[in-house]
Design a protein around this motif. Structure first.
Motif, PDB file in Angstrom:
ATOM      1  N   THR A  44       0.812  -1.218   0.000  1.00  0.00           N
ATOM      2  CA  THR A  44       0.000   0.000   0.000  1.00  0.00           C
ATOM      3  C   THR A  44       0.843   1.265   0.000  1.00  0.00           C
ATOM      4  N   SER A  45       2.091   1.158   0.448  1.00  0.00           N
ATOM      5  CA  SER A  45       2.971   2.321   0.531  1.00  0.00           C
ATOM      6  C   SER A  45       3.626   2.603  -0.817  1.00  0.00           C
ATOM      7  N   ALA A  46       3.408   3.808  -1.341  1.00  0.00           N
ATOM      8  CA  ALA A  46       4.038   4.191  -2.604  1.00  0.00           C
ATOM      9  C   ALA A  46       5.557   4.246  -2.447  1.00  0.00           C
ATOM     10  N   ASP A  47       6.035   4.649  -1.264  1.00  0.00           N
ATOM     11  CA  ASP A  47       7.481   4.730  -1.031  1.00  0.00           C
ATOM     12  C   ASP A  47       8.118   3.344  -1.043  1.00  0.00           C
ATOM     13  N   ILE A  48       7.469   2.366  -0.421  1.00  0.00           N
ATOM     14  CA  ILE A  48       8.007   1.008  -0.404  1.00  0.00           C
ATOM     15  C   ILE A  48       7.980   0.405  -1.804  1.00  0.00           C
ATOM     16  N   LEU A  49       6.937   0.677  -2.552  1.00  0.00           N
ATOM     17  CA  LEU A  49       6.885   0.207  -3.940  1.00  0.00           C
ATOM     18  C   LEU A  49       8.029   0.791  -4.750  1.00  0.00           C
ATOM     19  N   ARG A  50       8.355   2.065  -4.516  1.00  0.00           N
ATOM     20  CA  ARG A  50       9.467   2.695  -5.245  1.00  0.00           C
ATOM     21  C   ARG A  50      10.803   2.062  -4.871  1.00  0.00           C
ATOM     22  N   LEU A  51      10.977   1.713  -3.606  1.00  0.00           N
ATOM     23  CA  LEU A  51      12.211   1.047  -3.193  1.00  0.00           C
ATOM     24  C   LEU A  51      12.348  -0.307  -3.896  1.00  0.00           C
TER      25      LEU A  51
END
Length: 262
Positions: free
Chosen positions: A212-219
């Motif tokens: 759900t986290s856009a930041d984690i998806l980017r990582l």
């Protein structure tokens, strides 16, 4: 209770390190002998000089050697399925990774990574319905996982610090494996086609990672880019988003380094 100034404590430690006896220092500084003994014990423990139980050093605070590959894997597990918890009843916080009972090999890998990153600390498994919480206790969890904060991960910014970024860049496959083992999977899709009048079934594997986290998806996608794996977002209406790896060459690369859960 008498409170002693920091300067007095430092004077005592200086004398003790020079070879003075506890009683001698206590008389000279007018400090209770028990206090001097306690100061000496804490000082020796901090320098790893106490016999028996070793002093638990932190890679960030004390410069202890860190297995970076194991840390990259554990970091991704934490970002996916992990929580840092500080209960009022416990003096030491814990890192908890929830592992499904369907994947005992994943649970073993998680515990092994914890023991490698925190070799002097307590690691245990707590049984829950359909899963186990793999836990490690350490006073330095805040140092090793600075992404911790109040609220849910997808409701706050998630960014790596410089030293973490360096580790992830050197060990991208371990980082990717941690994400797949937490919120990802390898599945086999299938379809049918008519070839020369005959209906044939074709199967093809794909990798998915959902968060759900856009930041984690980017990582996660940044690590895929670093390894040359092609990916794309799938169309979904729910809040959680899924990254798909479906191209044959990229799936083969993922199979070489990651593989299915076990």
């Amino acid at each position: 209770m008498r409170i002693h100034d920091t300067a007095v404590r430092q004077q005592a430690l200086t004398r003790l390190r020079a070879g003075a006896k506890n009683a001698e220092v206590a008389r000279a500084l007018n400090v209770p002998l028990g206090t001097i003994s306690y100061w000496r014990h804490v000082d020796r423990a901090a320098r790893g000089e106490c016999p028996g139980r070793p002093h638990r050093l932190c890679p960030r605070c004390h410069g202890r050697a860190l297995d970076e590959a194991a840390y990259a894997y554990l970091l991704a597990l934490y970002l996916g399925d992990g929580h840092l918890i500080q209960h009022a009843a416990h003096r030491v916080p814990s890192l908890m990774i929830t592992c499904d009972d369907h994947w005992p090999g994943l649970m073993d890998a998680c515990e092994a990574a914890m023991r490698t990153v925190f070799p002097d600390n307590s690691v245990c498994r707590v049984s829950k319905k359909g899963c186990h919480n793999v836990k490690v206790y350490s006073k330095h969890l805040w140092c090793m996982f600075p992404q911790h904060g109040p609220g849910k991960k997808h409701e706050r910014p998630i960014a790596l610090e410089g030293w973490q970024q360096g580790i992830v860049e050197h060990h991208p496959w371990e980082f990717i494996r941690g994400f797949i083992h937490s919120d990802g999977c390898r599945i086999t899709n299938w379809t049918t086609r008519t070839v020369a009048g005959e209906r044939k079934r074709y199967e093809y594997p794909r990798y998915f990672f959902t968060n759900t986290s856009a930041d984690i998806l980017r990582l996660y996608t940044a690590a895929l880019d670093r390894t040359g794996v092609a990916w794309k977002h799938t169309r979904q209406s729910r809040a959680a988003k899924t990254v798909s790896v479906a191209k044959r060459d990229s799936v083969a690369l993922m199979d070489q380094h990651i593989g299915p859960k076990y």
